[in-house]
Design a protein around this motif. Structure first.
Motif, mmCIF file in Angstrom:
data_model
loop_
_atom_site.group_PDB
_atom_site.id
_atom_site.type_symbol
_atom_site.label_atom_id
_atom_site.label_comp_id
_atom_site.label_asym_id
_atom_site.label_seq_id
_atom_site.Cartn_x
_atom_site.Cartn_y
_atom_site.Cartn_z
ATOM 1 N N ASN A 35 0.712 -1.137 0.033
ATOM 2 C CA ASN A 35 -0.055 0.097 -0.037
ATOM 3 C C ASN A 35 0.834 1.172 -0.050
ATOM 4 O O ASN A 35 1.059 1.979 -1.163
ATOM 5 C CB ASN A 35 -0.965 -0.069 1.299
ATOM 6 N N LEU A 36 1.535 1.560 0.973
ATOM 7 C CA LEU A 36 2.420 2.781 1.173
ATOM 8 C C LEU A 36 3.287 3.033 0.322
ATOM 9 O O LEU A 36 3.424 3.689 -0.917
ATOM 10 C CB LEU A 36 2.817 2.940 2.421
ATOM 11 N N TYR A 37 4.314 1.939 0.201
ATOM 12 C CA TYR A 37 5.471 2.281 -0.745
ATOM 13 C C TYR A 37 5.201 1.984 -2.163
ATOM 14 O O TYR A 37 5.657 2.695 -3.265
ATOM 15 C CB TYR A 37 6.556 1.217 -0.213
ATOM 16 N N CYS A 38 4.361 0.911 -2.324
ATOM 17 C CA CYS A 38 3.930 0.630 -3.877
ATOM 18 C C CYS A 38 3.372 1.949 -4.473
ATOM 19 O O CYS A 38 3.574 2.217 -5.582
ATOM 20 C CB CYS A 38 3.133 -0.448 -3.859
ATOM 21 N N CYS A 39 2.391 2.318 -3.640
ATOM 22 C CA CYS A 39 1.456 3.552 -4.236
ATOM 23 C C CYS A 39 2.417 4.790 -4.441
ATOM 24 O O CYS A 39 2.122 5.487 -5.418
ATOM 25 C CB CYS A 39 0.263 3.963 -3.285
ATOM 26 N N LYS A 40 3.451 4.900 -3.518
ATOM 27 C CA LYS A 40 4.302 6.117 -3.828
ATOM 28 C C LYS A 40 5.059 5.981 -5.143
ATOM 29 O O LYS A 40 5.380 7.015 -5.916
ATOM 30 C CB LYS A 40 5.217 5.874 -2.541
ATOM 31 N N GLU A 41 5.321 4.822 -5.474
ATOM 32 C CA GLU A 41 6.074 4.449 -6.735
ATOM 33 C C GLU A 41 4.753 4.872 -8.099
ATOM 34 O O GLU A 41 5.200 5.241 -9.010
ATOM 35 C CB GLU A 41 6.600 3.276 -6.855
ATOM 36 N N SER A 42 3.840 4.132 -7.634
ATOM 37 C CA SER A 42 2.940 3.956 -9.028
ATOM 38 C C SER A 42 1.819 5.232 -9.150
ATOM 39 O O SER A 42 1.653 5.155 -10.407
ATOM 40 C CB SER A 42 1.954 2.673 -8.791
ATOM 41 N N TYR A 65 -6.168 9.761 3.555
ATOM 42 C CA TYR A 65 -4.934 9.740 4.021
ATOM 43 C C TYR A 65 -4.561 8.495 4.850
ATOM 44 O O TYR A 65 -4.008 8.549 5.939
ATOM 45 C CB TYR A 65 -4.600 11.005 4.896
ATOM 46 N N GLY A 66 -4.918 7.176 4.164
ATOM 47 C CA GLY A 66 -4.697 5.983 5.006
ATOM 48 C C GLY A 66 -3.232 5.846 4.413
ATOM 49 O O GLY A 66 -2.535 6.562 3.680
ATOM 50 N N GLU A 67 -2.520 4.341 4.025
ATOM 51 C CA GLU A 67 -1.506 4.182 3.478
ATOM 52 C C GLU A 67 -1.266 4.619 2.165
ATOM 53 O O GLU A 67 -0.270 5.134 1.643
ATOM 54 C CB GLU A 67 -1.171 2.650 3.615
ATOM 55 N N VAL A 68 -2.451 4.123 1.216
ATOM 56 C CA VAL A 68 -2.311 4.603 -0.138
ATOM 57 C C VAL A 68 -2.316 6.250 -0.072
ATOM 58 O O VAL A 68 -1.491 6.596 -1.119
ATOM 59 C CB VAL A 68 -3.536 4.101 -0.718
ATOM 60 N N GLY A 69 -2.999 6.910 0.468
ATOM 61 C CA GLY A 69 -3.001 8.330 0.544
ATOM 62 C C GLY A 69 -1.596 8.987 1.013
ATOM 63 O O GLY A 69 -1.175 9.903 0.331
ATOM 64 N N LYS A 70 -1.368 8.114 1.906
ATOM 65 C CA LYS A 70 0.161 8.742 2.577
ATOM 66 C C LYS A 70 1.207 8.413 1.328
ATOM 67 O O LYS A 70 1.934 9.568 1.228
ATOM 68 C CB LYS A 70 0.511 7.751 3.943
ATOM 69 N N GLY A 71 1.202 7.541 0.736
ATOM 70 C CA GLY A 71 2.218 7.123 -0.349
ATOM 71 C C GLY A 71 2.328 8.094 -1.429
ATOM 72 O O GLY A 71 3.124 8.766 -1.917
ATOM 73 N N SER A 72 0.700 8.424 -1.920
ATOM 74 C CA SER A 72 0.482 9.135 -3.127
ATOM 75 C C SER A 72 1.052 10.684 -2.604
ATOM 76 O O SER A 72 1.684 11.332 -3.352
ATOM 77 C CB SER A 72 -0.780 9.048 -3.439
ATOM 78 N N CYS A 92 -5.885 10.219 11.044
ATOM 79 C CA CYS A 92 -5.407 10.308 9.881
ATOM 80 C C CYS A 92 -5.390 12.084 9.503
ATOM 81 O O CYS A 92 -4.267 12.437 8.727
ATOM 82 C CB CYS A 92 -6.171 9.554 8.666
ATOM 83 N N ALA A 93 -6.406 12.804 9.681
ATOM 84 C CA ALA A 93 -6.497 14.047 9.140
ATOM 85 C C ALA A 93 -5.358 14.841 10.092
ATOM 86 O O ALA A 93 -4.572 15.632 9.546
ATOM 87 C CB ALA A 93 -7.880 14.599 9.571
#
Lengths: 276, 276, 276, 276
Positions: A35-42, A65-72, A92-93
Motif C-alpha cells: 500500500n504505502l511504498y508501492c503507491c508512492k511509486e505507482s 490519508y490512509g497508507e495509499v493516500g500517504k504514499g501518493s 489520519c487528518a
C-alpha cells in the motif's frame, strides 16, 4: 491484488465465515509495502504513462490519508506538487496536517485543483456536484480499491456528457460548454491498470500470502477457529528478513543481555502484534 | 514523559499487576505525535541548541528505526545530512531501506560518521569499542528512553578518559591522544534535556492520558480486569479531533450510504484497533 | 533540444562565428526549466517506462551535479533512492555535499550501485573498467548531452559481449559469465528518447528561443557584433511572466518607494544579469 | 556580514567609487553557502530558540524567493510547514511554483498564516494593513537584510499598540482588543540575532573575502579599474576545494581527452563566470 478485507469482516460478523481466515492485508509488510511504498511509486508512474503530466506546481487533492493516500501524497509533494487532503478520520487528518498538507473538504478546493486522486476504500467520493465545478483539463483517477470511488453510471454516463477515448485508459469527458475532464482507467485502480507494480512488492505480498496459507494448513487443530486472524508477527518479520539482501542491508543482532532487558527472544518477534 | 511500556508488560507477565492499566504509549496519537512528530522537531532543536552543528553534508548514524528513529531520520535527511540506520527488527530495517537509508551495523560505519544518535529503547547500544573508533569531534546523543542506551559507567567513566564540561549538557570526553567525543546530556534523553517539547504535542499526550484515566475510573465493573489495555480507538480519535482546529483542518463527514458501505458508524471509530 | 553551447563558444574562439548569436541555453528560464525542473520529471518517467524499476532503497550514482544532475538527484532521493554523486568541479561538489549526497569517484562506488546515470555534458564518463565491475542487473543511462558520455563503440561493441534487445530502448549487454547490464537508449539521452517532455517546459524553451531570434532580427545595427550574447534579463523575465498564469500565481508589484530603494524599475529587470 | 551589494552598485553608478571593488556577495560560494545553505539551517534554529514553535502543520508565508527565501522555504517545508511565497520577480516566482509553493500576495494570505518571514532585501514589506489582519499569535521575523523590511517606527511604534518584552529578542505587540503578534529581534536579521551561523559557512565567506582582497592587492596595474568585479571563477572554485575535505568528498579529475573535449583546463575554471 485488491486486498481490502472489509467484506471478510462483514462475512464474519454475519456468521457466514465457514473456515479460518488470515487478514494478510493488515500485516505490516503488506500494509506498508503493497500500500504505502508501492503507491508512492505507482502514482507517479501511472499519471506519467497516461497523461505525461508535469508534477511541478500542480495543485492536487488526495481523498483519503490512509497508507495509499500517504504514499501518493509523499510522492506528489516530493516532485513539486501542492497537495491538499480530505479525510473523515480525525487521526489520519491530524497526521496529514503534521506532514504539511492542508486538510479541507472536496467542495472547498475542487475549483482550483489540477488533479483529483481518490484513495479512500469507500464509494461515491467524487460526485457530479464536484465534476461540475472542476477546471477544464482536470485529471481524475482512483488509487483506492475496486471501482466504486467514482460513481460513473449515475454521474458521468449521462446524455449531456460526451466521452472521447483519446488513448488506452484515458477518456476525455466533455461538458456541453466544451469543458473537458480527463478520467483515467474509467475510475478503476490506476496503480493496477496504468502502471507496473514493482516485482519486489509483489514478492513481499506473495510471500506473505503463501506463509499465511502454510500456517493455516499446518496449524494444529484448534489453533484457528472460524474467525479472522492477523498474520503472526514472527512470520511478518520473516517475510521482511527474506527481502533485506536486495538492499544489501545488514541487520544488527541483539546481545543476550539486550534481549533479556527487552524481555524478548533474540530472534524475534521484536514488536507487539499491534505495532505498525 | 518516557512512555515505554516494556516494564508494564513485564509486571503483567509476572502476575504482579494489581489494577487494570492502559498502555497509552501505544495509542495512535501518542505513538505518532509524542514519538514520531515530536522527535522530528526536537532532534533538530536539541542538536542546534547544544552544539550549533550544521546539518548539511554531515554523516549521521541513527540506531533504531521505530517511531523515534523514523522522525529523527526524516528531519536530518530533510536538512541535508547523510543518514545511516542500524536495526535489529527486519520489518523496521526494510522500511528504512525503502525510505532511502542504508541499513548497516554500527561497527561498519562508526569510523566515518559525524554524529551517533540512539533511538532503540534498549541498552548498551554504543559500547567502548565504538567510542574508540569514532572520529574526533563526533557527537553522541540519546533520543531513545531513559539513560541506558549508552553505558556511561562502564564505558566512559574510566581513568584514562578526561571529561570536560564545555557548557550545560555538553561534555567533551578526551582520549589520551587528544581525540574528543562530544557527549550530550550525559546520555540522557536529548529531546527532554536539551530541547523544548511543543506544547501541542504535550496537549495530545496529556489529553490521551486524562481520557484513559477517566475511562478506567468510569468503566462499569468487569470491563477491565488486572490486565493491560490499549486506549479504545474511539477515544484516540476524539483526542485527534480536539486538536484539528489548531490547523484549521476541515473534516469530511461520511454520508449514511458510505458509512453503511464500510459497515461503520458515521461518527467512528473509523479504523480497526490495530490500525496505525 | 540539446542546448549545450560549448561548440558555439569554440566556434567563436576560433573566429569562425560569422553572425551574432544568443546563448539561450544559459538564460535562467532555460537553465532552470529545460534542465533542472524538466530532468527532475523525466529521470523518473524515463526509468519507469523503460525498466519498471522501483526507486525505494536503490543505490544510484549520478555523474555530474550541474542543473541536470541536481534535478535527477533531487527526484531520485525524494522517491527513496540512495544517491551518490561524482563531480570534477569543486563548487558543484560542495553543493552536492550540502544537499546530502556523498561525493565519491565512480571507481569507488561502482560495485555497489543499482543504477548509473550520466549528466556531465562530457564524454567517456563510464568506461569499460567501470562496466566490468558493475553488479548484474545494473541499469546505465545518459541524461547529459548527445551520446558521448558512454563510449559504446570502444567499450561495449566488442565480440565477447552479447547484446540482447529486450524491448525498445532497452538492451541487455551480457558478459561471458552471464552478468547482464541494462543499457537504455544505447546511451542516447534518456529524457528525449524514453520519456515525454512536459509541454510546459517546451513552451518556455520555445518562447525563449523565439524572443532571442526576434531580438537579434529587430536590434538596431551595432547592438550585436559577431559574438555570443546572453538573453537580456528583461526578456528572460518576460518569458517567465507569460507562464505564471498556468499556476494561478499572483505576483506582487513593487511600490514606487521600493523600486527607488532598490534602484531598479518597477517593471524589471529585477536582478543583475549574472543572477541565477 | 550583510553582504547585499546594492549600495556598492549605486555608488558606482554615481561615479563615486574611488577604488576597484569585488562583489563577493555574488560569487557562487558566497551566494549558495552564506545565503541559501546557511539560511536553511538558521531559519529553523532561530525560530526554535526564540519561540519553541512547532513547524508541523504551520502555515507560513515567506516574502521573497531569492537564495535566502529558497533556503528558508526548503527547510520549513521539509519540517512539515505549509509554505506560501510572495515575489515581485517573475523568474523567482516561477521557480517557487515549480518547487511546490503557492505564489500569492501578502494581502491574500495574511489572515490565515501562523508566521511571516521576510527575505526580500527590500523595505516596508510588512505594513500596518498586514499587521492588522494577522491572527493572534502570528510570528513575524526578518531573514532579509538590515532592518528595513518591517517599518517599525511608522507601523508598530504607535501609542495604541503595547510592546511587551517576553524574553530576549521576543516582543509581544498587543492590539487594543488583546490580539498579540510576536515580533522577533525587533525586525533585525533573525539569522544573525537569534541563531548561530555555522562556522563552516563563516569559513567559506571569510576565505572568499580574503582571496578577493589578496587578488585586488596583488593584481598588476590596470587589471582592475574603479569598477565592481565578480570574484574570478578560479578563486571561487579554490574556496570550494579547500572545504571539501570536511565532507570527505572525493573529486573526480578530468582526463586530458575530456578537458580537450570541453575546451577547458584540467584544473579549471570549470564553468563560465555567469554559471550559478
Amino acid at each position: 491484488m485488491d486486498g481490502n478485507p472489509t467484506w471478510l469482516y462483514q462475512l464474519s460478523k454475519k456468521g457466514k465465515l465457514c473456515i479460518p481466515a488470515m487478514n494478510v492485508n493488515d500485516s505490516v509488510t503488506k500494509q506498508k509495502f503493497d500500500n504505502l511504498y508501492c503507491c508512492k511509486e505507482s502514482i507517479v508512474d501511472g499519471l506519467k504513462r497516461t497523461t505525461d503530466v508535469m508534477f511541478g506546481g500542480k495543485q492536487v487533492v488526495v481523498c483519503g490519508y490512509g497508507e495509499v493516500g500517504k504514499g501518493s501524497c509523499a510522492a506528489l509533494k516530493a516532485l513539486g506538487a501542492i497537495v491538499y487532503v480530505t479525510e473523515v478520520d480525525p487521526i489520519c487528518a491530524l497526521q496529514a496536517c503534521m506532514d504539511g498538507f492542508r486538510v479541507i473538504t472536496l467542495t472547498e478546493i475542487i475549483r482550483q485543483v489540477d488533479m483529483v486522486i481518490t484513495c479512500t476504500g469507500n464509494r461515491n467520493i467524487v460526485g457530479r456536484e464536484h465534476f461540475d465545478k472542476m477546471k477544464s483539463g482536470c485529471i481524475v483517477c482512483n488509487m483506492g480499491h475496486s471501482n466504486t470511488e467514482i460513481d460513473l453510471v449515475n454521474v458521468l454516463r449521462t446524455t449531456e456528457l460526451k466521452w472521447q477515448r483519446v488513448r488506452p485508459h484515458v477518456d476525455h469527458i466533455v461538458w456541453p460548454d466544451g469543458k473537458r475532464v480527463i478520467l483515467l482507467a474509467e475510475g478503476r485502480l490506476l496503480n493496477l491498470s496504468c502502471s507496473t507494480v514493482p516485482s519486489f512488492v509483489l514478492s513481499i505480498t506473495a510471500t506473505t500470502q503463501a506463509l499465511a496459507l502454510i500456517e493455516l494448513y499446518n496449524a494444529p487443530d484448534g489453533r484457528y477457529k472460524q474467525d479472522i486472524y492477523l498474520l503472526p508477527k514472527k512470520m511478518d518479520e520473516y517475510v521482511a528478513s527474506l527481502h533485506l539482501p536486495t538492499f544489501d542491508a545488514h541487520l544488527t543482532e541483539l546481545t543476550d543481555d539486550q534481549a533479556k532487558y527487552l524481555g524478548i527472544s533474540k530472534y524475534g518477534p521484536f514488536k507487539p502484534n499491534y505495532y505498525r
